[in-house]
Motif scaffolding. Structure first.
Motif, short mmCIF file in Angstrom:
data_model
loop_
_atom_site.label_atom_id
_atom_site.label_comp_id
_atom_site.label_asym_id
_atom_site.label_seq_id
_atom_site.Cartn_x
_atom_site.Cartn_y
_atom_site.Cartn_z
N VAL A 5 0.82 -1.21 0.00
CA VAL A 5 0.00 0.00 0.00
C VAL A 5 0.86 1.26 0.00
O VAL A 5 0.51 2.27 -0.64
CB VAL A 5 -0.97 -0.02 1.21
CG1 VAL A 5 -0.22 0.01 2.53
CG2 VAL A 5 -1.94 1.14 1.12
N TYR A 9 0.76 4.38 -2.75
CA TYR A 9 0.45 5.75 -2.33
C TYR A 9 1.57 6.72 -2.70
O TYR A 9 1.32 7.80 -3.24
CB TYR A 9 0.18 5.78 -0.83
CG TYR A 9 -0.34 7.11 -0.32
CD1 TYR A 9 -1.16 7.91 -1.09
CD2 TYR A 9 -0.01 7.55 0.97
CE1 TYR A 9 -1.65 9.12 -0.62
CE2 TYR A 9 -0.50 8.76 1.46
CZ TYR A 9 -1.31 9.54 0.66
OH TYR A 9 -1.79 10.74 1.13
N TYR A 27 -6.94 9.77 3.84
CA TYR A 27 -8.34 9.35 3.89
C TYR A 27 -8.88 9.17 2.47
O TYR A 27 -9.55 8.17 2.17
CB TYR A 27 -9.19 10.37 4.64
CG TYR A 27 -10.67 10.07 4.61
CD1 TYR A 27 -11.22 9.10 5.44
CD2 TYR A 27 -11.51 10.74 3.72
CE1 TYR A 27 -12.58 8.81 5.40
CE2 TYR A 27 -12.86 10.44 3.67
CZ TYR A 27 -13.39 9.47 4.50
OH TYR A 27 -14.72 9.18 4.45
N ASN A 30 -7.28 6.04 0.87
CA ASN A 30 -7.81 4.78 1.39
C ASN A 30 -9.18 4.47 0.80
O ASN A 30 -9.49 3.32 0.47
CB ASN A 30 -7.89 4.81 2.91
CG ASN A 30 -6.51 4.78 3.57
OD1 ASN A 30 -5.55 4.31 2.98
ND2 ASN A 30 -6.43 5.30 4.78
N GLN A 31 -10.02 5.50 0.69
CA GLN A 31 -11.35 5.29 0.12
C GLN A 31 -11.27 4.91 -1.35
O GLN A 31 -11.94 3.97 -1.82
CB GLN A 31 -12.19 6.57 0.28
CG GLN A 31 -12.48 6.97 1.71
CD GLN A 31 -13.34 5.95 2.43
OE1 GLN A 31 -14.39 5.56 1.94
NE2 GLN A 31 -12.91 5.52 3.61
N THR A 34 -9.60 1.34 -1.90
CA THR A 34 -10.53 0.24 -1.60
C THR A 34 -11.51 0.04 -2.74
O THR A 34 -11.80 -1.09 -3.14
CB THR A 34 -11.29 0.54 -0.29
OG1 THR A 34 -10.35 0.58 0.79
CG2 THR A 34 -12.34 -0.52 -0.01
N ASP A 178 -10.54 -3.99 3.11
CA ASP A 178 -10.37 -2.57 2.78
C ASP A 178 -8.90 -2.17 2.87
O ASP A 178 -8.21 -2.50 3.85
CB ASP A 178 -11.19 -1.69 3.73
CG ASP A 178 -12.69 -1.84 3.52
OD1 ASP A 178 -13.09 -2.52 2.55
OD2 ASP A 178 -13.45 -1.29 4.32
N VAL A 179 -8.44 -1.44 1.88
CA VAL A 179 -7.05 -0.95 1.86
C VAL A 179 -6.89 0.14 2.91
O VAL A 179 -7.78 0.98 3.09
CB VAL A 179 -6.70 -0.40 0.46
CG1 VAL A 179 -5.28 0.15 0.44
CG2 VAL A 179 -6.87 -1.50 -0.59
N PHE A 180 -5.75 0.12 3.60
CA PHE A 180 -5.54 1.14 4.64
C PHE A 180 -4.06 1.52 4.72
O PHE A 180 -3.20 0.69 4.99
CB PHE A 180 -6.01 0.63 6.00
CG PHE A 180 -5.95 1.67 7.09
CD1 PHE A 180 -6.83 2.74 7.10
CD2 PHE A 180 -5.01 1.58 8.10
CE1 PHE A 180 -6.77 3.70 8.10
CE2 PHE A 180 -4.95 2.54 9.11
CZ PHE A 180 -5.83 3.60 9.11
N TRP A 181 -3.78 2.80 4.44
CA TRP A 181 -2.44 3.36 4.60
C TRP A 181 -2.44 4.12 5.92
O TRP A 181 -3.11 5.14 6.06
CB TRP A 181 -2.11 4.30 3.43
CG TRP A 181 -0.71 4.84 3.42
CD1 TRP A 181 0.40 4.23 2.93
CD2 TRP A 181 -0.27 6.13 3.89
NE1 TRP A 181 1.50 5.04 3.07
CE2 TRP A 181 1.12 6.21 3.66
CE3 TRP A 181 -0.91 7.21 4.50
CZ2 TRP A 181 1.87 7.34 4.00
CZ3 TRP A 181 -0.17 8.33 4.84
CH2 TRP A 181 1.21 8.37 4.59
N ASN A 182 -1.70 3.61 6.90
CA ASN A 182 -1.71 4.22 8.23
C ASN A 182 -0.63 5.30 8.32
O ASN A 182 0.41 5.21 7.66
CB ASN A 182 -1.48 3.15 9.29
CG ASN A 182 -1.91 3.62 10.66
OD1 ASN A 182 -2.77 4.49 10.80
ND2 ASN A 182 -1.30 3.05 11.68
N ASN A 199 -1.32 -1.72 8.85
CA ASN A 199 -1.63 -1.25 7.51
C ASN A 199 -2.31 -2.42 6.80
O ASN A 199 -2.16 -3.57 7.19
CB ASN A 199 -0.37 -0.87 6.74
CG ASN A 199 0.25 0.42 7.24
OD1 ASN A 199 -0.01 1.49 6.72
ND2 ASN A 199 1.10 0.33 8.26
#
Length: 246
Positions: A5, A9, A27, A30-31, A34, A178-182, A199
């Motif tokens: 991820v 990004y 945000y 991530n939306q 996904t 769901d994809v998540f970049w922390n 992540n």
């Protein structure tokens, strides 16, 4: 191998910022990420149905049908159902998000009867009524029938014992997570990638990385209101799609 991820990004940001086009917040990324992963995931099934009707090839690494199957086989799972009555079971759920349905595309359901695990024939209510009218087609333990509605399955004949979680096995395909970049926030308000907290990488394979980046850029152009980004990404997407089908 999954797609990292953070790689996606940072690549997207590099392309957007190269000509000072704009910025995509974590945000928003991530939306969009996904949504893009889900679109590519759903397209696997469309492509598989298309390729399965095409002439097959015996050349190693060249079978498109096998390649597509490899793409979504990581999402194939089998889990027990939850018993809610003597012959009524709720399909498996997942913890991400909490209590969501795990089943995205149902494959088959098996009745677990000791060493025998007959597959349940799923029918509509009208068909069930018709089958129960004849002694030759009415359901039996070895040839059970199920009515599948509202994420529940009603099985006939009902189990003679106490219903439990291991009575039924659902074989299905789940959705990608769901994809998540922390991130954390730096002293200047900048976003810094954080590996201390979880992540979530893309679960589709790395062979789809180019498609993922192009699709995210197309959505990013809408978010930052830059039609040139949208047009450029759409052109790249069309060219990449044409090359894939040659």
């Amino acid at each position: 191998m999954a797609i990292n991820v953070n790689t996606v990004y940072t690549t997207v940001l590099s392309i957007l910022n190269k000509e000072q086009r704009g910025y995509l917040t974590p945000y928003e990324f991530n939306q969009i990420a996904t949504q893009v992963q889900l679109e590519i995931f759903e397209k696997f099934f469309e492509d598989y149905n298309q390729y399965i009707r095409m002439p097959k090839t015996d050349v190693d690494y060249a079978s498109r049908m096998e390649h597509i199957y490899e793409e979504f086989q990581v999402f194939i799972e089998s889990n027990f159902a939850s018993a809610v009555a003597s012959n009524v079971y709720t399909q498996p759920i997942t913890g991400t998000p909490s209590n969501a349905n795990a089943v995205h595309r149902l494959g088959s359901v098996n009745y677990n009867l000791g060493k025998n695990t007959p597959e349940i024939q799923l029918v509509g209510r009208r068909e069930y009524t018709q089958q129960t009218l004849s002694p030759l087609t009415k359901p039996t333990i070895n040839f059970p029938i199920g009515i599948y509605t509202n994420n529940k399955i009603t099985v006939y004949p009902a189990s003679t014992g106490t219903p439990n979680v291991e009575d039924l096995t659902f074989n299905y395909i789940r959705k990608p997570k769901d994809v998540f970049w922390n991130f954390t926030t730096g002293t200047l308000g900048q976003y810094i990638h954080s590996t201390n907290s979880p992540n979530q990488d893309f679960e589709i394979s790395s062979s789809q990385q180019t498609d993922v980046i192009i699709a995210i850029l197309k959505y990013a152009g809408v978010v930052i209101r830059d039609p040139q980004i949208v047009q450029s990404a759409s052109n790249l997407e069309a060219a990449n799609e044409a090359n894939t089908k040659r």
